[in-house]
Design a protein around this motif. Structure first.
Motif, PDB file in Angstrom:
ATOM      1  N   ASN A  82      -0.770 -63.729 -15.520  1.00  0.00           N
ATOM      2  CA  ASN A  82      -2.017 -62.985 -15.313  1.00  0.00           C
ATOM      3  C   ASN A  82      -1.746 -61.618 -14.692  1.00  0.00           C
ATOM      4  N   GLY A  83      -0.786 -61.561 -13.797  1.00  0.00           N
ATOM      5  CA  GLY A  83      -0.411 -60.293 -13.178  1.00  0.00           C
ATOM      6  C   GLY A  83       0.114 -59.310 -14.206  1.00  0.00           C
ATOM      7  N   HIS A  84       0.936 -59.814 -15.141  1.00  0.00           N
ATOM      8  CA  HIS A  84       1.460 -58.956 -16.201  1.00  0.00           C
ATOM      9  C   HIS A  84       0.329 -58.458 -17.108  1.00  0.00           C
ATOM     10  N   LYS A  85      -0.610 -59.365 -17.412  1.00  0.00           N
ATOM     11  CA  LYS A  85      -1.747 -58.967 -18.253  1.00  0.00           C
ATOM     12  C   LYS A  85      -2.592 -57.898 -17.556  1.00  0.00           C
ATOM     13  N   VAL A  86      -2.808 -58.106 -16.261  1.00  0.00           N
ATOM     14  CA  VAL A  86      -3.583 -57.122 -15.495  1.00  0.00           C
ATOM     15  C   VAL A  86      -2.844 -55.789 -15.472  1.00  0.00           C
ATOM     16  N   LYS A  87      -1.532 -55.839 -15.280  1.00  0.00           N
ATOM     17  CA  LYS A  87      -0.720 -54.621 -15.259  1.00  0.00           C
ATOM     18  C   LYS A  87      -0.821 -53.895 -16.601  1.00  0.00           C
ATOM     19  N   GLU A  88      -0.749 -54.635 -17.713  1.00  0.00           N
ATOM     20  CA  GLU A  88      -0.867 -54.035 -19.042  1.00  0.00           C
ATOM     21  C   GLU A  88      -2.257 -53.420 -19.240  1.00  0.00           C
ATOM     22  N   GLN A  89      -3.284 -54.135 -18.783  1.00  0.00           N
ATOM     23  CA  GLN A  89      -4.642 -53.615 -18.911  1.00  0.00           C
ATOM     24  C   GLN A  89      -4.824 -52.336 -18.094  1.00  0.00           C
ATOM     25  N   ILE A  90      -4.248 -52.312 -16.902  1.00  0.00           N
ATOM     26  CA  ILE A  90      -4.340 -51.119 -16.053  1.00  0.00           C
ATOM     27  C   ILE A  90      -3.628 -49.945 -16.734  1.00  0.00           C
ATOM     28  N   ALA A  91      -2.460 -50.202 -17.304  1.00  0.00           N
ATOM     29  CA  ALA A  91      -1.719 -49.143 -17.990  1.00  0.00           C
ATOM     30  C   ALA A  91      -2.519 -48.620 -19.179  1.00  0.00           C
ATOM     31  N   MET A  92      -3.148 -49.544 -19.928  1.00  0.00           N
ATOM     32  CA  MET A  92      -3.956 -49.141 -21.079  1.00  0.00           C
ATOM     33  C   MET A  92      -5.148 -48.320 -20.615  1.00  0.00           C
ATOM     34  N   ARG A  93      -5.787 -48.736 -19.557  1.00  0.00           N
ATOM     35  CA  ARG A  93      -6.953 -47.994 -19.049  1.00  0.00           C
ATOM     36  C   ARG A  93      -6.551 -46.629 -18.501  1.00  0.00           C
ATOM     37  N   GLU A  94      -5.398 -46.546 -17.874  1.00  0.00           N
ATOM     38  CA  GLU A  94      -4.916 -45.250 -17.405  1.00  0.00           C
ATOM     39  C   GLU A  94      -4.667 -44.317 -18.587  1.00  0.00           C
TER      40      GLU A  94
ATOM     41  N   SER B 252      -7.969 -43.295 -19.945  1.00  0.00           N
ATOM     42  CA  SER B 252      -8.591 -42.361 -19.005  1.00  0.00           C
ATOM     43  C   SER B 252      -7.979 -40.967 -19.153  1.00  0.00           C
ATOM     44  N   LEU B 253      -6.671 -40.905 -19.293  1.00  0.00           N
ATOM     45  CA  LEU B 253      -5.979 -39.627 -19.477  1.00  0.00           C
ATOM     46  C   LEU B 253      -6.413 -38.978 -20.791  1.00  0.00           C
ATOM     47  N   GLN B 254      -6.507 -39.789 -21.859  1.00  0.00           N
ATOM     48  CA  GLN B 254      -6.950 -39.248 -23.150  1.00  0.00           C
ATOM     49  C   GLN B 254      -8.378 -38.719 -23.040  1.00  0.00           C
ATOM     50  N   SER B 255      -9.237 -39.461 -22.365  1.00  0.00           N
ATOM     51  CA  SER B 255     -10.625 -39.026 -22.197  1.00  0.00           C
ATOM     52  C   SER B 255     -10.683 -37.718 -21.414  1.00  0.00           C
ATOM     53  N   ARG B 256      -9.860 -37.624 -20.397  1.00  0.00           N
ATOM     54  CA  ARG B 256      -9.826 -36.400 -19.587  1.00  0.00           C
ATOM     55  C   ARG B 256      -9.364 -35.212 -20.426  1.00  0.00           C
ATOM     56  N   MET B 257      -8.328 -35.435 -21.244  1.00  0.00           N
ATOM     57  CA  MET B 257      -7.818 -34.354 -22.084  1.00  0.00           C
ATOM     58  C   MET B 257      -8.867 -33.925 -23.112  1.00  0.00           C
ATOM     59  N   ILE B 258      -9.575 -34.896 -23.671  1.00  0.00           N
ATOM     60  CA  ILE B 258     -10.632 -34.576 -24.638  1.00  0.00           C
ATOM     61  C   ILE B 258     -11.745 -33.794 -23.956  1.00  0.00           C
ATOM     62  N   ALA B 259     -12.113 -34.211 -22.752  1.00  0.00           N
ATOM     63  CA  ALA B 259     -13.165 -33.508 -22.016  1.00  0.00           C
ATOM     64  C   ALA B 259     -12.747 -32.083 -21.672  1.00  0.00           C
ATOM     65  N   GLU B 260     -11.505 -31.903 -21.253  1.00  0.00           N
ATOM     66  CA  GLU B 260     -11.013 -30.556 -20.932  1.00  0.00           C
ATOM     67  C   GLU B 260     -10.976 -29.686 -22.178  1.00  0.00           C
ATOM     68  N   ASP B 261     -10.545 -30.254 -23.291  1.00  0.00           N
ATOM     69  CA  ASP B 261     -10.527 -29.514 -24.550  1.00  0.00           C
ATOM     70  C   ASP B 261     -11.947 -29.121 -24.950  1.00  0.00           C
ATOM     71  N   GLY B 262     -12.882 -30.058 -24.802  1.00  0.00           N
ATOM     72  CA  GLY B 262     -14.277 -29.762 -25.107  1.00  0.00           C
ATOM     73  C   GLY B 262     -14.825 -28.660 -24.225  1.00  0.00           C
ATOM     74  N   GLN B 263     -14.454 -28.687 -22.958  1.00  0.00           N
ATOM     75  CA  GLN B 263     -14.913 -27.653 -22.028  1.00  0.00           C
ATOM     76  C   GLN B 263     -14.349 -26.285 -22.425  1.00  0.00           C
ATOM     77  N   GLU B 264     -13.078 -26.248 -22.809  1.00  0.00           N
ATOM     78  CA  GLU B 264     -12.473 -24.985 -23.253  1.00  0.00           C
ATOM     79  C   GLU B 264     -13.157 -24.467 -24.518  1.00  0.00           C
ATOM     80  N   ARG B 265     -13.441 -25.376 -25.444  1.00  0.00           N
ATOM     81  CA  ARG B 265     -14.106 -24.973 -26.686  1.00  0.00           C
ATOM     82  C   ARG B 265     -15.519 -24.461 -26.405  1.00  0.00           C
ATOM     83  N   MET B 266     -16.213 -25.079 -25.468  1.00  0.00           N
ATOM     84  CA  MET B 266     -17.552 -24.619 -25.110  1.00  0.00           C
ATOM     85  C   MET B 266     -17.488 -23.223 -24.497  1.00  0.00           C
TER      86      MET B 266
END
Length: 96
Positions: free
Chosen positions: A16-28, A31-45
């Motif tokens: 379960n710890g490994h699964k949680v660790k994998e889920q956290i890595a996936m969410r990170e 989250s990073l992809q979402s942040r990059m998309i948001a920053e790109d959108g802000q630059e385009r705006m």
């Protein structure tokens, strides 16, 4: 038996710890992809906003040029009317 149950519980916790660790890595990663998309959108705006501002300035210049062109048209029209009036008077004088 107790040792086997404890071992199985510990194994389950580790899995379960490994699964949680994998889920956290996936969410990170997401989250990073979402942040990059948001920053790109802000630059385009910002780019879009700058282009719209440039277009507004351009349109104001066009409007000013149209006003000047209209004034020139009226001046030319007055001059043509004056020339026609002089030509008409000249024709009258030549008939006399």
């Amino acid at each position: 038996m107790l040792i086997e149950q404890t071992h199985a519980s510990v194994q389950h916790l580790i899995e379960n710890g490994h699964k949680v660790k994998e889920q956290i890595a996936m969410r990170e990663k997401l989250s990073l992809q979402s942040r990059m998309i948001a920053e790109d959108g802000q630059e385009r705006m910002q780019i879009l906003t700058d282009k719209i501002q440039s277009l507004i300035i351009f349109m104001k210049n066009v409007e000013g040029n149209i006003v000047l062109l209209n004034q020139s048209f009226h001046s030319i029209t007055e001059f043509v009317n004056l020339v026609q009036e002089i030509a008409g008077q000249t024709n009258l004088l030549s008939l006399n």
